[in-house]
Every structure is written in structure tokens, then in C-alpha cells.
Motif scaffolding. Structure first.
Motif, PDB file in Angstrom:
ATOM      1  N   LEU A 147       2.196   6.497   6.012  1.00 57.97           N
ATOM      2  CA  LEU A 147       0.794   6.478   6.000  1.00 57.97           C
ATOM      3  C   LEU A 147       0.279   6.166   7.331  1.00 57.97           C
ATOM      4  O   LEU A 147      -0.999   6.555   7.718  1.00 57.97           O
ATOM      5  N   VAL A 187       0.963  -1.159   0.043  1.00 58.87           N
ATOM      6  CA  VAL A 187       0.136   0.257   0.082  1.00 58.87           C
ATOM      7  C   VAL A 187       0.906   1.289   0.019  1.00 58.87           C
ATOM      8  O   VAL A 187       1.712   1.452   0.756  1.00 58.87           O
ATOM      9  N   GLU A 188       0.705   1.790  -1.053  1.00 56.17           N
ATOM     10  CA  GLU A 188       1.740   3.118  -1.176  1.00 56.17           C
ATOM     11  C   GLU A 188       0.982   4.572  -1.373  1.00 56.17           C
ATOM     12  O   GLU A 188       1.566   5.546  -1.465  1.00 56.17           O
ATOM     13  N   ASP A 189      -0.401   4.320  -1.455  1.00 59.10           N
ATOM     14  CA  ASP A 189      -1.117   5.724  -1.463  1.00 59.10           C
ATOM     15  C   ASP A 189      -2.202   5.751  -0.484  1.00 59.10           C
ATOM     16  O   ASP A 189      -2.716   4.921  -0.052  1.00 59.10           O
ATOM     17  N   LEU A 190      -2.528   7.299  -0.037  1.00 60.87           N
ATOM     18  CA  LEU A 190      -3.394   7.447   0.983  1.00 60.87           C
ATOM     19  C   LEU A 190      -4.775   6.930   0.712  1.00 60.87           C
ATOM     20  O   LEU A 190      -5.493   6.428   1.648  1.00 60.87           O
ATOM     21  N   LYS A 191      -5.136   6.898  -0.630  1.00 54.91           N
ATOM     22  CA  LYS A 191      -6.586   6.635  -1.083  1.00 54.91           C
ATOM     23  C   LYS A 191      -6.926   5.259  -0.747  1.00 54.91           C
ATOM     24  O   LYS A 191      -7.806   4.939   0.065  1.00 54.91           O
ATOM     25  N   LYS A 192      -6.033   4.386  -1.050  1.00 52.43           N
ATOM     26  CA  LYS A 192      -6.033   2.733  -0.864  1.00 52.43           C
ATOM     27  C   LYS A 192      -6.047   2.582   0.706  1.00 52.43           C
ATOM     28  O   LYS A 192      -6.707   1.769   1.506  1.00 52.43           O
TER      29      LYS A 192
END
Ligand code: PGA
Length: 247
Positions: A43, A11-16
């Protein structure tokens, strides 16, 4: 049951990350499973700081240092400031980068000194017919926990993660009979390290290709208190199914 979601670098993005947290929060309303999310450090900071839900947060690692002139290090204290209560320590993917049992022991001590609950990962590379893998696990446990005080040792959570089972599929994971045997063995070794009969209360997790199709079978009669889940915890649909299987 405790489920620790080790997002690794999946997981590398805030949305996910937000989506996974939302799913986890909803699950705490319908399930008795305790969920700990272990996101990558930035995160974790973004999600945990405002967290008021029953979901807890864990670091994927902590620094062996206590702070100061250590560029790039993330200390136990800063993880606590960001809202983490657990710390995964000695994961095989960190050990593969050169982390020794001595370093792991220092990390356990730092995490404990800042009130975190450390999750010590142990696991053999392969299973041989002569049972050498058992002495390997014994060595990992005693080398990491030996330097701690008895009071500190009581607080350590153990995650048994055989390396041959990590990052594959449910069919490659351990069988529940073999897991039951290992849980008993770990409790025996821990019993030698802990005062009185307190080893009975040590939390023991299993990790290594835990997926919705095998989690219930592994939980059944193995004696584990929960799971450390990698790839299956980084997909909201799969993670929801995983927790539901345990509920
Ligand atoms: P996996 O990882 O579930 O992807 O096998 C487990 C772990 O390494 O913690």
C-alpha cells in the motif's frame, strides 16, 4: 510535532488507505503537525509513488539485507524507490518475532545508508519499583546505536513505546509525568552516545495507546517531539481528531 501513523496490518485495502491519505493531506493544510504514514509495504508503494503533498511515508520495517537472493525481503533501497523517507525499526511486534538488537542495528545502518530517517523503537515490558526498566532502555539504546558512527547516530529518531501501554486505550497509556522523566532519561543516554551537545536535537516520540483524549496532555509538558500512533491512526475520523488536538 511529528505524528507517525503506524497502520500495522489494520489497513489492508487501497480504498481505506486512500481515504486516510486524503484526510492526512487536508490536515497538512490546517495544521503544523508533520504527518508520516507507515502503511503495509504494497500500500505504501501504491500511495507514495505519486505523492506530491506534505505528507511523508515510512516503512514499518526494513530488511537486514541489502538485496540479492532474499525471497520476501523488502530492502531499504526498495522502500526509498517506492517513496518512503522514514523507517520504523525494532518495533516490539518485530522484536517479539525474534529480532535482536544486533539485527536492529544492522537495519538502522541499512536505512541510513539509503538516506532514510530511522525511527528506533525501545520500550520496557513492565515497570518495576527498583528502576530496572531504566537499565533495560539504556541497553536497548546502546546496543542498537553503539555500532553506528557518531554521524549516523545523530540522525536516529527514538520512539519510546512501553510494551505494557501498546494496543490498549488512553487510560492505560503512560502518565505525562512518567513520560517527562523517561524523555529526560533517554536524552541523557543519547547524550553519552552522541558528539557534543547534539542529543538536545534528537527527536523523541512516544507511542502506546495515544488517542484523541490523551494526546494533548501527553504533549503538554513531557518534552516529547511527537507520537508514534497505532490503532488510532488507522481510522480516518479518529486520526483527524488526533491531529486536530495537537494543532
Ligand atoms: P497503539 O500502537 O497506538 O495501538 O498502542 C502503537 C505502536 O505499537 O506503535
Amino acid at each position: 510535532m511529528l505524528i507517525v501513523a503506524n497502520w500495522k496490518a489494520y489497513v489492508e485495502d487501497l480504498k481505506k488507505a486512500k481515504k486516510l491519505l486524503a484526510v492526512s493531506k487536508r490536515l497538512t493544510h490546517v495544521s503544523k503537525v508533520n504527518i508520516v504514514l507507515a502503511p503495509p509495504a504494497p500500500l505504501l508503494g501504491a500511495l507514495a509513488i505519486r505523492n506530491k503533498s506534505k505528507v511523508s511515508f515510512g516503512a514499518q520495517d526494513v530488511s537486514r539485507t541489502t538485496g540479492g537472493a532474499q525471497t520476501g525481503e523488502v530492502t531499504a533501497q526498495s522502500y526509498v524507490a517506492a517513496g518512503a523517507t522514514y523507517a520504523i525499526i525494532g518495533h516490539s511486534e518485530r522484536r517479539a518475532l525474534g529480532e535482536t538488537n544486533t539485527v536492529i542495528s544492522e537495519k538502522l545502518a541499512h536505512a541510513l545508508a539509503h538516506g532514510m530517517l530511522p525511527i528506533l523503537c525501545v520500550g520496557e515490558h513492565e515497570r518495576d519499583g527498583e528502576g530496572r526498566y531504566l537499565s533495560y532502555i539504556r541497553e536497548e539504546l546502546t546496543a542498537a546505536m553503539g555500532p553506528l558512527t557518531p554521524k549516523e547516530r545523530v540522525q536516529v529518531i527514538i520512539a519510546y513505546e512501553p510494551l505494557w501501554a501498546i494496543g490498549k486505550t488512553a487510560t492505560d497509556a503512560i502518565q505525562s509525568g512518567d513520560l517527562a522523566e523517561m524523555v529526560l532519561y533517554i536524552r541523557k543516554v543519547i547524550g553519552e552516545l552522541l558528539p557534543g551537545k547534539s542529543a538536545r536535537h534528537t527527536t523523541i516520540l512516544y507511542g502506546g495507546s495515544v488517542e484523541p483524549s490523551n494526546i494533548r496532555g501527553l504533549a503538554g509538558s513531557s518534552g516529547v517531539d511527537g507520537f508514534l500512533v497505532g490503532h488510532a491512526s488507522a481510522d480516518p475520523v479518529v486520526f483527524r481528531e488526533l491531529v486536530k488536538q495537537l494543532s
